[in-house]
Design an enzyme around this catalytic site. Structure first.
Site, PDB file in Angstrom:
ATOM      1  N   GLY A   1      -7.376   8.463  -3.849  1.00  0.00           N
ATOM      2  CA  GLY A   1      -7.257   7.084  -4.313  1.00  0.00           C
ATOM      3  C   GLY A   1      -8.258   6.145  -3.662  1.00  0.00           C
ATOM      4  O   GLY A   1      -7.874   5.051  -3.232  1.00  0.00           O
TER       5      GLY A   1
ATOM      6  N   GLY B   1      -8.650  -1.113  -3.614  1.00  0.00           N
ATOM      7  CA  GLY B   1      -7.633  -1.500  -2.654  1.00  0.00           C
ATOM      8  C   GLY B   1      -7.789  -0.874  -1.285  1.00  0.00           C
ATOM      9  O   GLY B   1      -8.886  -0.730  -0.749  1.00  0.00           O
TER      10      GLY B   1
ATOM     11  N   GLY C   1      -7.332   2.190  -0.310  1.00  0.00           N
ATOM     12  CA  GLY C   1      -8.060   3.450  -0.282  1.00  0.00           C
ATOM     13  C   GLY C   1      -9.563   3.250  -0.207  1.00  0.00           C
ATOM     14  O   GLY C   1     -10.253   3.930   0.565  1.00  0.00           O
TER      15      GLY C   1
ATOM     16  N   SER D   1       5.292   3.170   2.430  1.00  0.00           N
ATOM     17  CA  SER D   1       5.419   1.747   2.147  1.00  0.00           C
ATOM     18  C   SER D   1       6.685   1.227   2.791  1.00  0.00           C
ATOM     19  O   SER D   1       7.660   1.979   2.969  1.00  0.00           O
ATOM     20  CB  SER D   1       5.478   1.518   0.631  1.00  0.00           C
ATOM     21  OG  SER D   1       5.918   0.209   0.323  1.00  0.00           O
TER      22      SER D   1
ATOM     23  N   TYR E   1       9.868   3.942  -7.479  1.00  0.00           N
ATOM     24  CA  TYR E   1       8.770   3.766  -6.521  1.00  0.00           C
ATOM     25  C   TYR E   1       9.281   3.918  -5.094  1.00  0.00           C
ATOM     26  O   TYR E   1       8.682   4.627  -4.275  1.00  0.00           O
ATOM     27  CB  TYR E   1       8.123   2.399  -6.701  1.00  0.00           C
ATOM     28  CG  TYR E   1       7.058   2.103  -5.666  1.00  0.00           C
ATOM     29  CD1 TYR E   1       5.817   2.715  -5.739  1.00  0.00           C
ATOM     30  CD2 TYR E   1       7.303   1.223  -4.616  1.00  0.00           C
ATOM     31  CE1 TYR E   1       4.837   2.459  -4.788  1.00  0.00           C
ATOM     32  CE2 TYR E   1       6.330   0.960  -3.670  1.00  0.00           C
ATOM     33  CZ  TYR E   1       5.094   1.580  -3.757  1.00  0.00           C
ATOM     34  OH  TYR E   1       4.132   1.334  -2.803  1.00  0.00           O
TER      35      TYR E   1
END
Length: 291
Positions: free
Chosen positions: A18, A22, A24, A138, A164
């Site tokens: 990724g 952002g 990554g 997260s 998520y």
């Protein structure tokens, strides 16, 4: 300006999933600026090439679609053919609060991309990793619950925010379980987890869930960039004194601040559920670690 890693990565190989936007991308750019060879593992190769141009000749681009186990196997096979060793694997890529979709293998998209894809990738590359595996979770993991009977939302009414949160809890539990299994074998390889706190990226800003309110607050009040969000990931990937654990920002609700040892939910530390999730993951992905 990208944050400076704690341990010089010069000459070392980092695989970053990724890396085209952002946190990554900021992670990959910082590592490249410090002299690392950065393997950009991305679904969109054209975007990956743009990031590689910013880094220079020490970057290489490889296609990886974590929502397709065939792509994961193809990527791992290609990387094994060209890299005798990988110093650090950074499992960063992810999707957030998307409507109900299925991966190529029939997994719920968030669980499949964020967790099962990275689980399989790690298992296929682990014998080439010399230093550590970093898995990005997260703060939303605190709202997650692992449903071992229905991890892919085939029987439950789908809730994308809950899906998520489950995927990010699974990431964190995987990191802790991998650390336990590596330690039990006496392996020098380390497993760490990290979370960026709030970072102003496009991921999660138009989800149609309560995440929108959180991200709106972050943009208005915190004004925290992806580069700052990458600091925790870079710390986990390069700090020499870390053996394991979970790294995140030290500010209010861990939304911002400098990297430190982050808190986590009691569910994340449940070794029995982690063991059962690991065994389920080996079964449904077909990737076995031998740990």
């Amino acid at each position: 300006m990208a944050p400076e890693p704690s341990l010089s990565p010069a000459g070392r190989t980092f695989v970053v999933t990724g890396p085209t936007g952002g946190v990554g991308e900021s992670t990959a750019l910082a590592l490249g600026a410090a002299g690392a060879h950065v393997v950009l593992a991305c679904r969109n190769v054209d975007k990956g090439k743009l990031v590689a141009e910013k880094i220079g000749p020490t970057a290489s681009v490889h296609r990886l679609d974590l929502s397709d186990l065939a792509s994961v196997r193809e990527f791992a096979s290609g990387l094994r053919a060209t890299h005798e060793t990988i110093d650090v694997l950074i499992n960063n890529a992810g999707v957030m609060a998307v409507p109900l979709q299925r991966t190529a293998d029939g997994f719920e998209m968030q669980m499949g991309t964020n967790y099962f894809g990275h689980f399989a990738l790690t298992g296929l590359l682990l014998d080439r990793v010399t230093d550590r595996v970093v898995t990005v979770s997260s703060a939303a993991h605190r709202f997650g619950r692992i449903d071992l009977d229905d991890p892919n939302w085939e029987r439950r009414r789908y809730n994308r925010a809950a899906a998520y949160a489950q995927s990010k809890l699974a990431n964190l539990m995987f990191s802790f379980e991998l650390a336990r299994r590596l330690d039990a074998t006496g392996s020098p390889v380390r497993s760490l987890a990290a979370h960026p706190g709030y970072a102003a990226t496009n991921v999660g800003s138009h989800t149609g869930t309560w995440f929108d309110r959180l991200f709106g607050f972050g943009k208005k009040i915190l004004q925290r960039t992806p580069e700052r969000g990458a600091e925790s990931v870079l710390c986990a990937a390069t700090e020499p004194g870390l053996r394991g654990g979970y790294i995140g920002p030290d500010g209010f609700l861990e939304l911002y601040g400098s990297p430190h040892s982050a808190g986590c939910s009691a569910r994340a530390r449940d070794p029995e559920t982690a063991r059962r999730l690991w065994e389920l993951s080996e079964c449904i992905t077909g990737v076995r670690f031998g740990l």
